[in-house]
Design an enzyme around this catalytic site. Structure first.
Site, PDB file in Angstrom:
ATOM      1  CG  HIS A  53      -2.632  -2.605  -5.430  1.00 35.91           C
ATOM      2  ND1 HIS A  53      -2.631  -2.587  -4.052  1.00 35.91           N
ATOM      3  CD2 HIS A  53      -1.330  -2.754  -5.794  1.00 35.91           C
ATOM      4  CE1 HIS A  53      -1.388  -2.716  -3.611  1.00 35.91           C
ATOM      5  NE2 HIS A  53      -0.584  -2.812  -4.649  1.00 35.91           N
ATOM      6  CG  HIS A  69       3.256  -0.747  -5.348  1.00 42.67           C
ATOM      7  ND1 HIS A  69       2.065  -1.245  -4.889  1.00 42.67           N
ATOM      8  CD2 HIS A  69       3.098   0.602  -5.426  1.00 42.67           C
ATOM      9  CE1 HIS A  69       1.221  -0.236  -4.687  1.00 42.67           C
ATOM     10  NE2 HIS A  69       1.821   0.894  -5.013  1.00 42.67           N
ATOM     11  CG  HIS A 101       1.412  -3.155  -9.147  1.00 48.10           C
ATOM     12  ND1 HIS A 101       1.502  -4.505  -8.991  1.00 48.10           N
ATOM     13  CD2 HIS A 101       1.554  -2.625  -7.896  1.00 48.10           C
ATOM     14  CE1 HIS A 101       1.679  -4.794  -7.702  1.00 48.10           C
ATOM     15  NE2 HIS A 101       1.722  -3.674  -7.015  1.00 48.10           N
ATOM     16  CG  ASP A 157       6.033  -5.297  -3.219  1.00 47.38           C
ATOM     17  OD1 ASP A 157       5.626  -4.218  -3.712  1.00 47.38           O
ATOM     18  OD2 ASP A 157       5.251  -6.193  -2.836  1.00 47.38           O
ATOM     19  CG  HIS A 158       4.843  -6.086  -7.311  1.00 52.86           C
ATOM     20  ND1 HIS A 158       4.015  -7.153  -7.506  1.00 52.86           N
ATOM     21  CD2 HIS A 158       4.580  -5.630  -6.054  1.00 52.86           C
ATOM     22  CE1 HIS A 158       3.268  -7.336  -6.409  1.00 52.86           C
ATOM     23  NE2 HIS A 158       3.595  -6.424  -5.525  1.00 52.86           N
ATOM     24  CG  HIS A 185       1.987  -9.815  -1.369  1.00 54.59           C
ATOM     25  ND1 HIS A 185       3.112  -9.386  -0.698  1.00 54.59           N
ATOM     26  CD2 HIS A 185       1.769  -8.912  -2.361  1.00 54.59           C
ATOM     27  CE1 HIS A 185       3.556  -8.265  -1.258  1.00 54.59           C
ATOM     28  NE2 HIS A 185       2.764  -7.954  -2.273  1.00 54.59           N
ATOM     29  CG  ASP A 201       0.335  -6.464  -4.791  1.00 56.01           C
ATOM     30  OD1 ASP A 201       0.680  -7.658  -4.829  1.00 56.01           O
ATOM     31  OD2 ASP A 201       1.069  -5.556  -4.332  1.00 56.01           O
TER      32      ASP A 201
HETATM   33 FE    FE Z   1       3.017  -6.133  -3.543  1.00 56.35          FE
HETATM   34 ZN    ZN Z   2       1.561  -3.466  -4.793  1.00 53.17          ZN
END
Ligand code: FE
Ligand code: ZN
Length: 262
Positions: free
Chosen positions: A116, A60, A58, A62-63, A173, A135
């Site tokens: 998410h 985001h 996805h 942090d990905h 995570h 996530d």
């Molecule tokens: Fe994340």
């Molecule tokens: Zn995420």
């Protein structure tokens, strides 16, 4: 006689609590959700691996934050969700698409898991029993509903929990202990959950990752896969958080409670 090649999945810790997943044999690697390039490059170099593919769940940061830097060093395909805008994606994927990596040679089926984010996908390798779910499903919990509804997320989680109990859940995570503290509040009498909490606490005390977890264990302990359980529904009703016995409403009440749970 042919020897089945040995593939490994290594966790690359990043930021405060992310795991970037490196799937590799002894020469080639694919990375799932490289939110940061530096630790991925370090892991490739340390293990003498060549990057062959990037897989994204996805949009985001942090990905996906490390994708552009990795692409400067490696000219590789970037697999990602068809329904999200992510720079660099070469192969847009949706439900039931197949991804066949050449090296390491692994076949994934794509599962659409909106909730998410609106276009979130997961990658399932049936032969290896691996699920990379970003996530969506966490060990002991699930992702927040940033772009989707409770109905979408429960449907997405139901698809994942239909996979075999032996599936290894590679989520993105290390949220497990805080998830399980919440799970114990939602279902205090679940003995499998009590046992799991002690076991995972022990792992964290020794700096060991609690991920991947087994899908079978998630089914018996993760409240977000147990929104049909009467003990959980009773508890939500007793607390005034729920006024029906509808499982989607129960899921929504759990998710809302977790958002503010300390
Ligand atoms: Fe994340
Ligand atoms: Zn995420």
């Amino acid at each position: 006689m042919s020897v089945k090649p040995q593939y490994q999945v290594s966790a690359i810790p990043a930021f405060t609590d992310n795991y970037l997943w490196l799937i590799h044999d002894d020469q080639h690697a694919a990375v799932v959700d490289p939110g940061d390039a530096a630790p991925v490059l370090a892991a490739l170099q340390a293990n003498n691996l060549k990057l062959d593919a990037i897989l994204l769940t996805h949009h985001h940061a942090d990905h996906v934050g490390g994708v552009q830097i990795l692409l400067q060093k490696f000219d590789v395909p970037v697999y990602g969700p068809a329904n999200e805008k992510i720079a660099g994606i070469t192969n847009k994927l949706r439900q039931a698409d197949q991804v066949e990596l050449k090296a390491p040679h692994i076949q994934f089926s794509v599962i659409d898991v909106p909730g998410h984010t609106a276009g979130h996908i997961a990658y399932y390798a049936a032969e290896q029993d691996w699920l990379f779910c970003g996530d969506t499903l966490f060990a002991g919990g699930c992702g927040r509903l940033f772009e989707g509804t409770a109905a979408q997320m429960t449907a997405s989680l139901a698809k994942l929990s239909a996979l075999p109990d032996s599936t290894l859940v590679y989520c993105a995570h290390e949220y497990t202990l805080s998830n399980l503290r919440f799970a114990l509040a939602a279902e205090p009498e679940n003995s499998a959950l009590q046992e799991r909490f002690s076991a995972e606490e022990e792992k964290r005390a020794h700096g060991i990752a609690t991920v991947p977890s087994l899908l079978g264990l998630e089914k018996s302990t993760n409240p977000f896969l147990r929104n049909q359980e009467s003990r959980i529904i009773d508890q939500l009703i007793a607390q005034g958080r729920l006024h029906t016995r509808d499982p989607i409403e129960a899921f929504a009440a759990l998710r809302e409670w977790k958002n503010t749970f300390r």
